[in-house]
Design a protein around this motif. Structure first.
Motif, PDB file in Angstrom:
ATOM      1  N   SER A 100       6.139   6.868   0.270  1.00 22.67           N
ATOM      2  CA  SER A 100       6.066   5.567   0.937  1.00 22.67           C
ATOM      3  C   SER A 100       7.416   4.876   0.786  1.00 22.67           C
ATOM      4  CB  SER A 100       4.963   4.717   0.311  1.00 22.67           C
ATOM      5  OG  SER A 100       3.722   5.406   0.322  1.00 22.67           O
ATOM      6  N   ILE A 101       8.029   4.509   1.918  1.00 16.43           N
ATOM      7  CA  ILE A 101       9.378   3.943   1.909  1.00 16.43           C
ATOM      8  C   ILE A 101       9.345   2.524   2.457  1.00 16.43           C
ATOM      9  CG2 ILE A 101      11.756   4.249   2.693  1.00 16.43           C
ATOM     10  CD1 ILE A 101      11.216   7.217   2.952  1.00 16.43           C
ATOM     11  N   PHE A 102       9.986   1.609   1.704  1.00 17.79           N
ATOM     12  CA  PHE A 102      10.005   0.191   2.057  1.00 17.79           C
ATOM     13  C   PHE A 102      11.441  -0.306   2.057  1.00 17.79           C
ATOM     14  CE2 PHE A 102       6.238   1.253  -0.374  1.00 17.79           C
ATOM     15  CZ  PHE A 102       5.192   0.780   0.420  1.00 17.79           C
ATOM     16  N   ALA A 157       8.333   5.428  -3.082  1.00 16.41           N
ATOM     17  CA  ALA A 157       7.292   5.854  -4.020  1.00 16.41           C
ATOM     18  C   ALA A 157       6.869   7.268  -3.646  1.00 16.41           C
ATOM     19  CB  ALA A 157       6.095   4.911  -3.950  1.00 16.41           C
ATOM     20  N   SER A 158       6.856   8.187  -4.635  1.00 18.20           N
ATOM     21  CA  SER A 158       6.476   9.579  -4.370  1.00 18.20           C
ATOM     22  C   SER A 158       5.013   9.795  -4.748  1.00 18.20           C
ATOM     23  CB  SER A 158       7.384  10.543  -5.139  1.00 18.20           C
ATOM     24  OG  SER A 158       7.442  10.211  -6.510  1.00 18.20           O
ATOM     25  N   ASN A 159       4.233  10.288  -3.799  1.00 16.87           N
ATOM     26  CA  ASN A 159       2.785  10.399  -3.950  1.00 16.87           C
ATOM     27  C   ASN A 159       2.345  11.860  -3.976  1.00 16.87           C
ATOM     28  OD1 ASN A 159       2.794   7.503  -3.491  1.00 16.87           O
ATOM     29  ND2 ASN A 159       2.996   7.980  -1.309  1.00 16.87           N
ATOM     30  N   ASP A 190       3.379   8.976  -8.796  1.00 16.73           N
ATOM     31  CA  ASP A 190       3.909   9.118 -10.145  1.00 16.73           C
ATOM     32  C   ASP A 190       5.216   8.346 -10.313  1.00 16.73           C
ATOM     33  OD1 ASP A 190       3.622   9.943 -12.721  1.00 16.73           O
ATOM     34  OD2 ASP A 190       4.273  11.999 -12.412  1.00 16.73           O
ATOM     35  N   ALA A 191       6.127   8.466  -9.355  1.00 12.11           N
ATOM     36  CA  ALA A 191       7.464   7.879  -9.536  1.00 12.11           C
ATOM     37  C   ALA A 191       7.812   6.897  -8.425  1.00 12.11           C
ATOM     38  CB  ALA A 191       8.513   8.987  -9.595  1.00 12.11           C
ATOM     39  N   PRO A 222       0.820  -1.218   0.000  1.00 12.91           N
ATOM     40  CA  PRO A 222       0.000   0.000   0.000  1.00 12.91           C
ATOM     41  C   PRO A 222       0.853   1.266   0.000  1.00 12.91           C
ATOM     42  CG  PRO A 222       0.084  -0.927   2.209  1.00 12.91           C
ATOM     43  CD  PRO A 222       0.811  -1.895   1.313  1.00 12.91           C
ATOM     44  N   ILE A 223       0.442   2.260  -0.793  1.00 17.01           N
ATOM     45  CA  ILE A 223       1.140   3.551  -0.840  1.00 17.01           C
ATOM     46  C   ILE A 223       0.106   4.670  -0.789  1.00 17.01           C
ATOM     47  CG2 ILE A 223       3.113   2.638  -2.130  1.00 17.01           C
ATOM     48  CD1 ILE A 223       1.887   3.873  -4.657  1.00 17.01           C
TER      49      ILE A 223
END
Length: 333
Positions: A272-274, A264-266, A251-252, A245-246
């Motif tokens: 969101s960092i994993f 993931a940049s929202n 987009d990137a 989930p993000i």
């Protein structure tokens, strides 16, 4: 026994320290003000030359990452999207989607060399494939890719993508992977034949945009707007093996192979960092607060810093405030 106990404690300390470093959080380091107004899209880092390129309306802002200051601006375009670099030729390539052109510039002087007309409309993403030594644009409005020879600086071919292409990534061995946003699928492009060789269904992903790759472990990471998720794809089988989930409006996505971290940049103002637990399993380590519509980014693989292009907006709408374009810079704590 004392020696064994001491050795155990030292090893435990080392592993504890490694684990702590591995799970470091990102914090805001600084902002870098950039000139001009207009919309913004891709941001790209030329790692060997420590240079960042940020697309911005009708121009590209160029930042020296050693000093984190503005190096120059490449302007006089109609609607900039992506940037690609061929370091062997010292040439940069900018996709101008509104002009249906690719602008070629000298990466040392930033002077425009030429403008390459494209026979397909809507050039968006653009990458350099080190295997074929060709430039590929991905044209969302015409469901195609244009292939450019960087030596002759001419378009030499086009590829029917079968859908609206978004971000793409090359493996350096003759294959490009490209998301089709409207089909929720992934194209596999053979850069030797200049044809789509396979197409993988990304279900349950909906509306895939950004893509990144773990070359060592043969994994792709695709971010999906419709179901607000990040899909981990096994390259040999084309199967989605994990869905994470993000935030909204993604987009990137980037992958740091040294740190084994995914970001993931929202557009909702989060990232969101994993972390990679195993090559087939990832877990959340941080939801980073960024800024509204900070939806694209790049990572400096030397410093591990994250760079998000963004502008300030009027409260309650999508009207950008003039003179507020900047980079948000985040470092590991």
């Amino acid at each position: 026994m004392k020696k064994i106990a001491l050795l155990f404690l030292l090893n435990a300390g080392l592993f504890s320290g490694a684990s702590k470093a591995f799970a470091q959080n990102y914090v805001l380091d600084k902002t870098i003000a950039l000139p001009g107004n207009g919309g913004y899209d891709y941001v790209f880092i030329d790692q060997p030359n420590h240079t960042l390129y940020a697309s911005h309306g009708t121009e590209v802002n160029v930042v020296d990452l050693k000093t984190e200051t503005l190096k120059g601006t490449i302007g006089d375009m109609k609607g900039v999207h992506g940037i690609a670099i061929d370091n062997e030729l010292n040439k940069g390539f900018i996709s101008d989607g509104k002009a249906d052109e690719v602008i070629v510039f000298d990466i040392k002087t930033l002077a425009v060399i030429t403008r390459i007309p494209l026979d397909h409309k809507g050039a968006d993403a653009i990458i350099f494939d080190s295997y074929s030594k060709k430039i590929f644009t991905f044209n969302g409005h015409s469901s195609s890719s244009c292939v450019i020879d960087p030596v002759s600086m001419k378009q030499i071919a086009s590829i029917d993508m079968g859908g609206a292409p978004e971000f793409a990534v090359a493996d350096g061995k003759g294959t490009i992977y490209n998301n089709l946003e409207d089909k929720s699928s992934l194209n596999v492009i053979d850069t030797k034949t200049l044809k789509v060789s396979k197409n993988y269904n990304l279900s349950p992903c909906g509306g895939p945009t950004g893509i990144a790759m773990d070359k060592e472990n043969q994994k792709l990471f695709t971010v999906c707007r419709e179901n607000k998720s990040l899909s981990v794809v096994d390259i040999p089988t084309g199967k989605v093996i994990q869905t994470l989930p993000i935030g909204a409006g993604v987009d990137a996505v980037v992958y740091d192979p040294a740190q084994k971290i995914l970001v993931a940049s929202n557009g909702d103002g989060t990232a969101s960092i994993f972390k990679q637990d195993t090559p087939g399993n990832y877990s959340t380590v941080q939801t980073l607060a960024t800024q509204y519509r900070a939806k694209t980014m790049a990572i400096d693989l030397d410093t591990h810093k994250l760079y998000f292009p963004v502008a300030d907006y009027e409260t309650g709408n999508k009207t950008m405030k003039p003179g507020t374009f900047k980079l948000l810079v985040y470092r590991q704590q």
